[in-house]
Design a protein around this motif. Structure first.
Motif, PDB file in Angstrom:
ATOM      1  N   LEU A  52       0.818  -1.213   0.000  1.00 48.64           N
ATOM      2  CA  LEU A  52       0.000   0.000   0.000  1.00 48.64           C
ATOM      3  C   LEU A  52       0.852   1.264   0.000  1.00 48.64           C
ATOM      4  O   LEU A  52       0.360   2.357   0.285  1.00 48.64           O
ATOM      5  N   SER A  53       2.116   1.119  -0.343  1.00 38.75           N
ATOM      6  CA  SER A  53       3.013   2.265  -0.381  1.00 38.75           C
ATOM      7  C   SER A  53       2.488   3.332  -1.343  1.00 38.75           C
ATOM      8  O   SER A  53       2.060   3.029  -2.455  1.00 38.75           O
ATOM      9  N   GLY A  54       2.478   4.573  -0.885  1.00 39.68           N
ATOM     10  CA  GLY A  54       1.989   5.676  -1.703  1.00 39.68           C
ATOM     11  C   GLY A  54       0.499   5.922  -1.585  1.00 39.68           C
ATOM     12  O   GLY A  54      -0.016   6.908  -2.124  1.00 39.68           O
ATOM     13  N   LYS A  55      -0.205   5.052  -0.869  1.00 40.07           N
ATOM     14  CA  LYS A  55      -1.650   5.196  -0.703  1.00 40.07           C
ATOM     15  C   LYS A  55      -1.966   6.025   0.542  1.00 40.07           C
ATOM     16  O   LYS A  55      -1.284   5.911   1.564  1.00 40.07           O
ATOM     17  N   ILE A  56      -3.015   6.823   0.446  1.00 46.25           N
ATOM     18  CA  ILE A  56      -3.528   7.570   1.590  1.00 46.25           C
ATOM     19  C   ILE A  56      -4.832   6.907   2.023  1.00 46.25           C
ATOM     20  O   ILE A  56      -5.751   6.739   1.211  1.00 46.25           O
ATOM     21  N   ALA A  57      -4.905   6.513   3.289  1.00 49.47           N
ATOM     22  CA  ALA A  57      -6.085   5.817   3.812  1.00 49.47           C
ATOM     23  C   ALA A  57      -6.701   6.631   4.946  1.00 49.47           C
ATOM     24  O   ALA A  57      -5.990   7.240   5.748  1.00 49.47           O
ATOM     25  N   LEU A  58      -8.022   6.632   4.994  1.00 47.67           N
ATOM     26  CA  LEU A  58      -8.758   7.239   6.102  1.00 47.67           C
ATOM     27  C   LEU A  58      -9.557   6.156   6.806  1.00 47.67           C
ATOM     28  O   LEU A  58     -10.318   5.424   6.158  1.00 47.67           O
ATOM     29  N   VAL A  59      -9.376   6.038   8.118  1.00 47.23           N
ATOM     30  CA  VAL A  59     -10.116   5.077   8.931  1.00 47.23           C
ATOM     31  C   VAL A  59     -10.907   5.859   9.967  1.00 47.23           C
ATOM     32  O   VAL A  59     -10.328   6.502  10.853  1.00 47.23           O
ATOM     33  N   THR A  60     -12.235   5.829   9.867  1.00 45.97           N
ATOM     34  CA  THR A  60     -13.054   6.524  10.850  1.00 45.97           C
ATOM     35  C   THR A  60     -13.198   5.649  12.095  1.00 45.97           C
ATOM     36  O   THR A  60     -13.137   4.425  12.020  1.00 45.97           O
ATOM     37  N   GLY A  61     -13.397   6.305  13.245  1.00 46.66           N
ATOM     38  CA  GLY A  61     -13.412   5.547  14.494  1.00 46.66           C
ATOM     39  C   GLY A  61     -12.096   4.810  14.682  1.00 46.66           C
ATOM     40  O   GLY A  61     -12.065   3.700  15.216  1.00 46.66           O
ATOM     41  N   GLY A  62     -11.007   5.446  14.269  1.00 45.26           N
ATOM     42  CA  GLY A  62      -9.714   4.758  14.191  1.00 45.26           C
ATOM     43  C   GLY A  62      -8.832   4.889  15.403  1.00 45.26           C
ATOM     44  O   GLY A  62      -7.649   4.550  15.334  1.00 45.26           O
ATOM     45  N   THR A  63      -9.374   5.366  16.521  1.00 45.29           N
ATOM     46  CA  THR A  63      -8.536   5.571  17.701  1.00 45.29           C
ATOM     47  C   THR A  63      -8.516   4.383  18.654  1.00 45.29           C
ATOM     48  O   THR A  63      -7.669   4.317  19.540  1.00 45.29           O
ATOM     49  N   LYS A  64      -9.447   3.447  18.488  1.00 46.91           N
ATOM     50  CA  LYS A  64      -9.492   2.306  19.401  1.00 46.91           C
ATOM     51  C   LYS A  64     -10.210   1.140  18.755  1.00 46.91           C
ATOM     52  O   LYS A  64     -10.805   1.264  17.678  1.00 46.91           O
ATOM     53  N   GLY A  65     -10.162  -0.009  19.417  1.00 46.78           N
ATOM     54  CA  GLY A  65     -10.887  -1.192  18.948  1.00 46.78           C
ATOM     55  C   GLY A  65     -10.462  -1.655  17.570  1.00 46.78           C
ATOM     56  O   GLY A  65      -9.290  -1.554  17.184  1.00 46.78           O
ATOM     57  N   ALA A  66     -11.432  -2.150  16.815  1.00 45.49           N
ATOM     58  CA  ALA A  66     -11.149  -2.655  15.475  1.00 45.49           C
ATOM     59  C   ALA A  66     -10.633  -1.548  14.571  1.00 45.49           C
ATOM     60  O   ALA A  66      -9.775  -1.789  13.708  1.00 45.49           O
ATOM     61  N   GLY A  67     -11.137  -0.321  14.754  1.00 41.25           N
ATOM     62  CA  GLY A  67     -10.677   0.788  13.929  1.00 41.25           C
ATOM     63  C   GLY A  67      -9.194   1.040  14.084  1.00 41.25           C
ATOM     64  O   GLY A  67      -8.476   1.253  13.092  1.00 41.25           O
ATOM     65  N   ARG A  68      -8.719   1.012  15.321  1.00 41.45           N
ATOM     66  CA  ARG A  68      -7.290   1.213  15.558  1.00 41.45           C
ATOM     67  C   ARG A  68      -6.482   0.060  14.957  1.00 41.45           C
ATOM     68  O   ARG A  68      -5.423   0.274  14.344  1.00 41.45           O
ATOM     69  N   ALA A  69      -6.981  -1.169  15.107  1.00 41.61           N
ATOM     70  CA  ALA A  69      -6.283  -2.325  14.534  1.00 41.61           C
ATOM     71  C   ALA A  69      -6.214  -2.221  13.007  1.00 41.61           C
ATOM     72  O   ALA A  69      -5.196  -2.558  12.395  1.00 41.61           O
ATOM     73  N   ILE A  70      -7.293  -1.751  12.390  1.00 40.35           N
ATOM     74  CA  ILE A  70      -7.301  -1.567  10.936  1.00 40.35           C
ATOM     75  C   ILE A  70      -6.276  -0.509  10.535  1.00 40.35           C
ATOM     76  O   ILE A  70      -5.510  -0.690   9.580  1.00 40.35           O
ATOM     77  N   ALA A  71      -6.259   0.597  11.251  1.00 42.98           N
ATOM     78  CA  ALA A  71      -5.295   1.656  10.957  1.00 42.98           C
ATOM     79  C   ALA A  71      -3.864   1.145  11.060  1.00 42.98           C
ATOM     80  O   ALA A  71      -3.022   1.426  10.190  1.00 42.98           O
ATOM     81  N   GLU A  72      -3.579   0.390  12.105  1.00 37.75           N
ATOM     82  CA  GLU A  72      -2.232  -0.172  12.276  1.00 37.75           C
ATOM     83  C   GLU A  72      -1.897  -1.144  11.151  1.00 37.75           C
ATOM     84  O   GLU A  72      -0.761  -1.173  10.654  1.00 37.75           O
ATOM     85  N   ARG A  73      -2.883  -1.932  10.734  1.00 40.43           N
ATOM     86  CA  ARG A  73      -2.648  -2.909   9.653  1.00 40.43           C
ATOM     87  C   ARG A  73      -2.335  -2.206   8.336  1.00 40.43           C
ATOM     88  O   ARG A  73      -1.419  -2.611   7.598  1.00 40.43           O
ATOM     89  N   LEU A  74      -3.070  -1.155   8.013  1.00 43.19           N
ATOM     90  CA  LEU A  74      -2.824  -0.436   6.769  1.00 43.19           C
ATOM     91  C   LEU A  74      -1.487   0.301   6.821  1.00 43.19           C
ATOM     92  O   LEU A  74      -0.764   0.361   5.821  1.00 43.19           O
ATOM     93  N   LYS A  75      -1.158   0.814   7.990  1.00 42.85           N
ATOM     94  CA  LYS A  75       0.146   1.467   8.155  1.00 42.85           C
ATOM     95  C   LYS A  75       1.276   0.466   7.926  1.00 42.85           C
ATOM     96  O   LYS A  75       2.278   0.782   7.259  1.00 42.85           O
ATOM     97  N   SER A  76       1.117  -0.737   8.443  1.00 37.42           N
ATOM     98  CA  SER A  76       2.161  -1.748   8.297  1.00 37.42           C
ATOM     99  C   SER A  76       2.356  -2.176   6.852  1.00 37.42           C
ATOM    100  O   SER A  76       3.411  -2.688   6.487  1.00 37.42           O
TER     101      SER A  76
END
Length: 260
Positions: free
Chosen positions: A7-31
């Motif tokens: 996903l290099s070069g991609k910009i992603a927005l995750v709503t409700g991304g500060t905790k729970g599944a949202g935070r896990a999704i954000a971390e996964r996309l960052k990785s």
């Protein structure tokens, strides 16, 4: 296979991304190499300088306006939109105890907030003929629990239907639209709820967990999902490896829904 930079070069927005599944999704996309923007009403419990945070109340139209304005000013685009924000704060007691406000606020958060975000970000995806939108729904869209979450279940059913319809319009123009419907997820909030049930009923945390699974009709897999498991599914769906997938609902519930 190493998917670290897919996903290099991609910009992603995750709503409700500060905790729970949202935070896990954000971390996964960052990785996977994406630059990730997260938004929620409150500051992240665990700040991460690699996750760009925008405070906003997306249950209100002005919240969407704020997020869209800041995202476009800072990054110029969105390639991946994960509409994860959702939840239910309605009281128990069935249909009769639900007020008009209960219904309106729940639908604003769980259905209209994603619609507004799509409206804000989909046009630029269509212009460049690429992008992925994920709607995080719930198995309650098909398996409603009437006692305390009927408005939530109805809103999520609407989200599933809307997501399918949007995919028909957007997919021929290069934008994939998908739905992920989790069952019960063992977030930190769920853990705290199990602790409260345990203390109030004088049973063990394990027994409290089992009581909730029983209320769902049982989970054949024997446990709730971990946030990271939901995140892994989303990570795959937004990746180039899932390029032929669109317009589909993916249920991740450990077998909870008893029908096909």
């Amino acid at each position: 296979m190493d998917y670290q930079n897919e996903l290099s070069g991609k910009i992603a927005l995750v709503t409700g991304g500060t905790k729970g599944a949202g935070r896990a999704i954000a971390e996964r996309l960052k990785s996977a190499g994406a630059k990730v923007v997260i938004t929620a009403r409150n500051q992240p419990e665990l700040p991460d300088e690699d996750l760009y945070f925008i405070p906003a109340d997306l249950s209100k139209p002005e919240g969407t306006d704020k997020v869209a304005s800041e995202v476009f000013e800072k990054f110029g685009k969105i390639d991946i939109l994960v509409n994860n924000l959702g939840g239910s704060e309605t009281p128990g007691g069935g249909f009769a105890v639900l007020s008009n406000t209960d219904w309106e606020e729940t639908i604003q958060t769980n259905l209209l907030a994603p619609v507004r975000l799509d409206k804000a970000f989909l046009p630029q995806m269509l212009e460049k003929k690429s992008g992925v939108i994920i709607h995080i729904a719930s198995i309650q869209g098909k398996l409603p629990l009437y006692d305390s979450t009927l408005p939530y279940a109805a809103a999520k059913a609407g989200l599933i239907n809307y997501s399918k319809g949007l995919s028909k319009e957007a997919s021929p123009k290069g934008v994939r639209v998908l739905t992920v419907s989790p069952g019960w997820i063992m977030t930190e909030a769920s853990k705290r709820m199990m602790q409260r049930i345990s203390e109030s009923t004088n049973i063990s945390v394990e027994a409290a967990t089992q009581s909730v699974m029983d209320a769902l009709g049982g989970i054949p897999n024997g446990r709730p999902a971990y946030p990271e498991e939901v995140a892994e599914l989303v990570g795959f769906l937004v990746s180039p490896r899932a390029g032929y997938l669109t317009g589909t609902e993916y249920v991740i519930d450990g077998g909870t829904v008893p029908t096909i």
